[in-house]
Design a protein around this motif. Structure first.
Motif, PDB file in Angstrom:
ATOM      1  N   ALA A 276       0.829  -1.205   0.000  1.00 37.72           N
ATOM      2  CA  ALA A 276       0.000   0.000   0.000  1.00 37.72           C
ATOM      3  C   ALA A 276       0.865   1.258   0.000  1.00 37.72           C
ATOM      4  CB  ALA A 276      -0.924  -0.021   1.221  1.00 37.72           C
ATOM      5  N   PHE A 277       1.939   1.243   0.793  1.00 40.05           N
ATOM      6  CA  PHE A 277       2.846   2.395   0.808  1.00 40.05           C
ATOM      7  C   PHE A 277       3.500   2.593  -0.562  1.00 40.05           C
ATOM      8  CE2 PHE A 277       7.175   4.038   1.277  1.00 40.05           C
ATOM      9  CZ  PHE A 277       6.900   5.280   1.835  1.00 40.05           C
ATOM     10  N   LYS A 278       3.880   1.478  -1.215  1.00 43.00           N
ATOM     11  CA  LYS A 278       4.490   1.583  -2.535  1.00 43.00           C
ATOM     12  C   LYS A 278       3.524   2.234  -3.525  1.00 43.00           C
ATOM     13  CE  LYS A 278       7.401  -2.527  -2.024  1.00 43.00           C
ATOM     14  NZ  LYS A 278       7.639  -3.922  -2.510  1.00 43.00           N
ATOM     15  N   SER A 279       2.264   1.832  -3.470  1.00 40.39           N
ATOM     16  CA  SER A 279       1.273   2.380  -4.398  1.00 40.39           C
ATOM     17  C   SER A 279       1.061   3.869  -4.150  1.00 40.39           C
ATOM     18  CB  SER A 279      -0.053   1.620  -4.260  1.00 40.39           C
ATOM     19  OG  SER A 279       0.120   0.249  -4.547  1.00 40.39           O
ATOM     20  N   ILE A 280       0.946   4.243  -2.872  1.00 38.07           N
ATOM     21  CA  ILE A 280       0.723   5.661  -2.540  1.00 38.07           C
ATOM     22  C   ILE A 280       1.935   6.500  -2.907  1.00 38.07           C
ATOM     23  CG2 ILE A 280       0.371   7.250  -0.622  1.00 38.07           C
ATOM     24  CD1 ILE A 280      -1.310   5.097   0.723  1.00 38.07           C
ATOM     25  N   PHE A 281       3.130   5.965  -2.630  1.00 38.95           N
ATOM     26  CA  PHE A 281       4.336   6.728  -2.933  1.00 38.95           C
ATOM     27  C   PHE A 281       4.530   6.861  -4.445  1.00 38.95           C
ATOM     28  CE2 PHE A 281       9.032   7.208  -3.201  1.00 38.95           C
ATOM     29  CZ  PHE A 281       9.122   8.402  -2.490  1.00 38.95           C
ATOM     30  N   SER A 282       4.169   5.816  -5.202  1.00 36.84           N
ATOM     31  CA  SER A 282       4.249   5.904  -6.662  1.00 36.84           C
ATOM     32  C   SER A 282       3.303   6.977  -7.189  1.00 36.84           C
ATOM     33  CB  SER A 282       3.909   4.542  -7.287  1.00 36.84           C
ATOM     34  OG  SER A 282       4.808   3.552  -6.855  1.00 36.84           O
ATOM     35  N   LEU A 283       2.107   7.040  -6.611  1.00 38.59           N
ATOM     36  CA  LEU A 283       1.145   8.068  -7.012  1.00 38.59           C
ATOM     37  C   LEU A 283       1.675   9.455  -6.674  1.00 38.59           C
ATOM     38  CD1 LEU A 283      -1.676   8.756  -8.109  1.00 38.59           C
ATOM     39  CD2 LEU A 283      -2.546   8.479  -5.771  1.00 38.59           C
ATOM     40  N   SER A 284       2.349   9.569  -5.546  1.00 42.63           N
ATOM     41  CA  SER A 284       2.909  10.862  -5.149  1.00 42.63           C
ATOM     42  C   SER A 284       4.018  11.290  -6.101  1.00 42.63           C
ATOM     43  CB  SER A 284       3.433  10.781  -3.719  1.00 42.63           C
ATOM     44  OG  SER A 284       4.046  12.002  -3.332  1.00 42.63           O
ATOM     45  N   LEU A 285       4.833  10.340  -6.547  1.00 42.26           N
ATOM     46  CA  LEU A 285       5.911  10.672  -7.476  1.00 42.26           C
ATOM     47  C   LEU A 285       5.364  11.118  -8.831  1.00 42.26           C
ATOM     48  CD1 LEU A 285       8.457   7.789  -6.784  1.00 42.26           C
ATOM     49  CD2 LEU A 285       8.745  10.206  -6.211  1.00 42.26           C
ATOM     50  N   GLY A 286       4.241  10.579  -9.234  1.00 41.56           N
ATOM     51  CA  GLY A 286       3.671  10.920 -10.532  1.00 41.56           C
ATOM     52  C   GLY A 286       2.832  12.174 -10.521  1.00 41.56           C
ATOM     53  N   THR A 287       2.585  12.752  -9.369  1.00 39.26           N
ATOM     54  CA  THR A 287       1.761  13.967  -9.256  1.00 39.26           C
ATOM     55  C   THR A 287       2.487  14.985  -8.382  1.00 39.26           C
ATOM     56  OG1 THR A 287       0.575  13.128  -7.320  1.00 39.26           O
ATOM     57  CG2 THR A 287      -0.334  12.578  -9.475  1.00 39.26           C
ATOM     58  N   ALA A 313      14.463   3.233  -3.340  1.00 36.19           N
ATOM     59  CA  ALA A 313      13.616   3.939  -2.387  1.00 36.19           C
ATOM     60  C   ALA A 313      12.268   3.283  -2.258  1.00 36.19           C
ATOM     61  CB  ALA A 313      13.455   5.400  -2.834  1.00 36.19           C
ATOM     62  N   ALA A 314      11.665   2.956  -3.381  1.00 35.47           N
ATOM     63  CA  ALA A 314      10.339   2.351  -3.334  1.00 35.47           C
ATOM     64  C   ALA A 314      10.394   0.840  -3.268  1.00 35.47           C
ATOM     65  CB  ALA A 314       9.531   2.769  -4.568  1.00 35.47           C
ATOM     66  N   ALA A 315      11.538   0.264  -3.695  1.00 29.73           N
ATOM     67  CA  ALA A 315      11.751  -1.184  -3.655  1.00 29.73           C
ATOM     68  C   ALA A 315      10.693  -1.923  -4.446  1.00 29.73           C
ATOM     69  CB  ALA A 315      11.796  -1.689  -2.220  1.00 29.73           C
ATOM     70  N   ALA A 316      10.266  -1.320  -5.538  1.00 30.56           N
ATOM     71  CA  ALA A 316       9.243  -1.987  -6.339  1.00 30.56           C
ATOM     72  C   ALA A 316       9.277  -1.412  -7.739  1.00 30.56           C
ATOM     73  CB  ALA A 316       7.859  -1.822  -5.727  1.00 30.56           C
ATOM     74  N   ALA A 317       8.898  -2.226  -8.697  1.00 29.31           N
ATOM     75  CA  ALA A 317       8.887  -1.775 -10.085  1.00 29.31           C
ATOM     76  C   ALA A 317       7.892  -0.649 -10.329  1.00 29.31           C
ATOM     77  CB  ALA A 317       8.587  -2.955 -11.015  1.00 29.31           C
ATOM     78  N   PRO A 318       6.699  -0.681  -9.719  1.00 33.89           N
ATOM     79  CA  PRO A 318       5.759   0.418  -9.979  1.00 33.89           C
ATOM     80  C   PRO A 318       6.326   1.762  -9.565  1.00 33.89           C
ATOM     81  CG  PRO A 318       4.618  -1.454  -9.015  1.00 33.89           C
ATOM     82  CD  PRO A 318       6.066  -1.761  -8.942  1.00 33.89           C
ATOM     83  N   ALA A 319       7.053   1.793  -8.461  1.00 39.61           N
ATOM     84  CA  ALA A 319       7.617   3.056  -8.014  1.00 39.61           C
ATOM     85  C   ALA A 319       8.709   3.525  -8.950  1.00 39.61           C
ATOM     86  CB  ALA A 319       8.162   2.910  -6.593  1.00 39.61           C
ATOM     87  N   ALA A 320       9.513   2.575  -9.458  1.00 41.03           N
ATOM     88  CA  ALA A 320      10.587   2.947 -10.374  1.00 41.03           C
ATOM     89  C   ALA A 320      10.016   3.489 -11.674  1.00 41.03           C
ATOM     90  CB  ALA A 320      11.470   1.726 -10.659  1.00 41.03           C
ATOM     91  N   ALA A 321       8.949   2.852 -12.135  1.00 38.08           N
ATOM     92  CA  ALA A 321       8.320   3.316 -13.363  1.00 38.08           C
ATOM     93  C   ALA A 321       7.703   4.683 -13.178  1.00 38.08           C
ATOM     94  CB  ALA A 321       7.252   2.322 -13.816  1.00 38.08           C
TER      95      ALA A 321
END
Length: 347
Positions: A276-287, A313-321
């Motif tokens: 859940a943190f990865k998803s929220i942080f990925s959304l924050s990076l994209g906005t 930092a995000a330790a996940a592919a979605p965050a890197a993308a």
């Protein structure tokens, strides 16, 4: 005769039936029953051991060492006897107290285990110490005809001290030999006896002539009862590292099953929270929106400034993308006609 017939055919009273059906046991059996009942009441741990080919001297050594003043770091009792007598005691204890689940469990389990030459070791102390005593108290012995081999027996290749006139023993066992310097020499290693096989006359005589005592006899742990639980002796061999690895593997399996089915459990909750943190942080990076509650504002800024990469930092592919478009320059925003004021198209 008529009088005797009338007495024999007369109906028996309940007291008469009870006296006729009650079996009178010898004093030694009564004493044995009392002893076993006492042990079952006083001790909560029982080790079921196999006693094949164990000498009385070995039993005496263990009994003396298990006394309170003995050499072993625990106190206990050893009980031997007929399996039928042991089962009788357990059965009567369970029948006398039907509501006692422990006594019922002891009878149900032990009546299936008490087969063969077995004995019971009672204690309340550390079972590992008892196991060490059982494994260390062994006696080396030669092979006897008809005895079941407790282990494999090998004869290594090489010279022996036997004279050439005794080659018949080797020939009977199909062992290839030759004569070297007046003695018999075995040409290759020989698997003479397999574990569990009965020792034959030729094998026993050959081992005796070669002064080999290949067998070690002692008690062998068969099953363990510990305060209402039965388990095999292998459990005692488990170290803390083995137990930790087993628990970790079980937790991982539960977590994987929970994640696969979408049913959150205590084992899968840390993974759910991290995802859940990865998803929220990925959304924050994209906005341009910052989630202050997560304290990730500085991390987001460091990623944009190139100080850290998005993947660690995000330790996940979605965050890197999501980090790639965030790090790039923002696309120009189209202006509407209203922002052009009063100017015409060709002014």
């Amino acid at each position: 005769l008529q009088f005797l017939y009338l007495i024999a055919s007369a109906p028996k009273t309940p007291s008469t039936l009870t006296m006729a059906s009650t079996k009178v046991y010898p004093e030694n059996k009564v004493a044995y029953f009392e002893k076993m009942n006492t042990y079952l009441d006083d001790y909560e741990k029982i080790l079921l051991v196999k006693c094949d080919n164990v000498s009385s001297k070995q039993f005496n050594t263990m009994r003396i060492g298990m006394r309170k003043s003995g050499e072993f770091p625990f106190e206990g009792k050893i009980l031997m006897g007929k399996n039928s007598m042991m089962k009788k005691v357990l059965k009567e204890r369970a029948a006398a107290d039907p509501s006692n689940a422990v006594k019922a469990l002891q009878y149900d389990k032990f009546r299936t285990l008490l087969k063969g030459n077995l004995g019971l070791i009672f204690t309340n102390d550390d079972l590992n110490a008892v196991s060490e005593m059982v494994e260390s108290n062994v006696k080396q012995a030669g092979a006897k005809v008809g005895a079941a081999a407790p282990c494999d027996v090998f004869i290594k290749a090489g010279p022996t001290t036997l004279e050439p006139g005794q080659t018949s023993f080797f020939q009977a066992l199909n062992i290839h030999t030759k004569i070297t310097k007046g003695n018999i020499e075995i040409l290759s290693d020989v698997h003479l006896i397999k574990e569990g096989d009965k020792v034959g006359p030729s094998e026993a005589i050959l081992l005796k002539k070669m002064n080999m005592n290949p067998f070690y006899y002692g008690l062998k742990l068969h099953m363990i009862y510990d305060q209402g639980s039965f388990y095999t002796p292998e459990i005692l061999k488990m170290t803390d590292e083995t137990k930790e690895a087993a628990v970790r593997a079980a937790i991982n399996q539960v977590a994987a099953l929970s994640l696969g089915t979408g049913f959150t459990t205590e084992a899968s909750f840390p993974h759910v929270a991290v995802n859940a943190f990865k998803s929220i942080f990925s959304l924050s990076l994209g906005t341009d929106y910052d989630f202050e509650a997560f304290g990730a504002k500085q991390l987001k800024q460091d990623i944009k400034d190139g100080k850290v990469t998005a993947a660690p930092a995000a330790a996940a592919a979605p965050a890197a993308a999501a980090a790639a478009p965030a790090a790039a320059a923002p696309a120009p925003v189209e202006e509407s006609d209203e922002d052009m004021g009063d100017f015409g198209l060709f002014d």
